[in-house]
Write a protein that holds these residues in place. Structure first.
Motif, PDB file in Angstrom:
ATOM      1  N   ASN A   6       0.843  -1.192   0.000  1.00  0.00           N
ATOM      2  CA  ASN A   6       0.000   0.000   0.000  1.00  0.00           C
ATOM      3  C   ASN A   6       0.875   1.238   0.000  1.00  0.00           C
ATOM      4  OD1 ASN A   6      -2.603  -1.338   0.319  1.00  0.00           O
ATOM      5  ND2 ASN A   6      -1.808  -1.923   2.306  1.00  0.00           N
ATOM      6  N   LYS A   8       0.639   5.641  -0.140  1.00  0.00           N
ATOM      7  CA  LYS A   8      -0.229   6.804   0.017  1.00  0.00           C
ATOM      8  C   LYS A   8       0.564   8.054  -0.340  1.00  0.00           C
ATOM      9  CE  LYS A   8      -3.165   9.282   3.189  1.00  0.00           C
ATOM     10  NZ  LYS A   8      -3.816   9.333   4.481  1.00  0.00           N
ATOM     11  N   LYS A  14      -0.727  15.645  -7.515  1.00  0.00           N
ATOM     12  CA  LYS A  14      -0.537  14.307  -8.073  1.00  0.00           C
ATOM     13  C   LYS A  14       0.949  14.055  -8.297  1.00  0.00           C
ATOM     14  CE  LYS A  14      -4.937  14.358 -10.465  1.00  0.00           C
ATOM     15  NZ  LYS A  14      -5.607  14.285 -11.773  1.00  0.00           N
ATOM     16  N   ARG A  35      -4.980  -1.477  -7.796  1.00  0.00           N
ATOM     17  CA  ARG A  35      -6.118  -0.629  -7.407  1.00  0.00           C
ATOM     18  C   ARG A  35      -5.599   0.763  -7.076  1.00  0.00           C
ATOM     19  NH1 ARG A  35      -7.179  -5.396  -4.537  1.00  0.00           N
ATOM     20  NH2 ARG A  35      -8.938  -6.528  -5.402  1.00  0.00           N
ATOM     21  N   ILE A  36      -6.209   1.742  -7.703  1.00  0.00           N
ATOM     22  CA  ILE A  36      -5.896   3.138  -7.424  1.00  0.00           C
ATOM     23  C   ILE A  36      -7.201   3.817  -7.087  1.00  0.00           C
ATOM     24  CG2 ILE A  36      -4.979   5.295  -8.336  1.00  0.00           C
ATOM     25  CD1 ILE A  36      -3.247   3.595 -10.210  1.00  0.00           C
ATOM     26  N   SER A  37      -7.343   4.171  -5.824  1.00  0.00           N
ATOM     27  CA  SER A  37      -8.577   4.750  -5.315  1.00  0.00           C
ATOM     28  C   SER A  37      -9.709   3.769  -5.583  1.00  0.00           C
ATOM     29  CB  SER A  37      -8.815   6.127  -5.923  1.00  0.00           C
ATOM     30  OG  SER A  37      -9.875   6.762  -5.282  1.00  0.00           O
ATOM     31  N   ASP A  38     -10.698   4.148  -6.384  1.00  0.00           N
ATOM     32  CA  ASP A  38     -11.809   3.240  -6.672  1.00  0.00           C
ATOM     33  C   ASP A  38     -11.657   2.558  -8.034  1.00  0.00           C
ATOM     34  OD1 ASP A  38     -12.185   5.516  -8.147  1.00  0.00           O
ATOM     35  OD2 ASP A  38     -14.316   5.700  -7.721  1.00  0.00           O
ATOM     36  N   ARG A  39     -10.480   2.717  -8.681  1.00  0.00           N
ATOM     37  CA  ARG A  39     -10.228   2.104  -9.980  1.00  0.00           C
ATOM     38  C   ARG A  39      -9.439   0.804  -9.802  1.00  0.00           C
ATOM     39  NH1 ARG A  39      -7.424   7.106 -12.657  1.00  0.00           N
ATOM     40  NH2 ARG A  39      -5.845   5.507 -12.665  1.00  0.00           N
TER      41      ARG A  39
END
Length: 43
Positions: A6, A8, A14, A35-39
């Motif tokens: 993980n 952050k 960005k 997985r990037i955020s909700d993607r």
């Protein structure tokens, strides 16, 4: 073997990054999910 990592971004801007897998020369990746955020991206 399964590896979960993980990351952050503590900044408000960005970032662009290059990720290098920490694997030995004799190892192969046969499945991956990013997985990037909700993607989610499966490969």
């Amino acid at each position: 073997m399964e590896i979960n990592q993980n990351f952050k971004n503590p900044f408000t801007t960005k970032l662009e990054a290059v990720y290098i897998f920490p694997l030995l020369d004799e190892v192969a990746v046969d499945d991956m999910v990013i997985r990037i955020s909700d993607r989610t991206n499966s490969g």
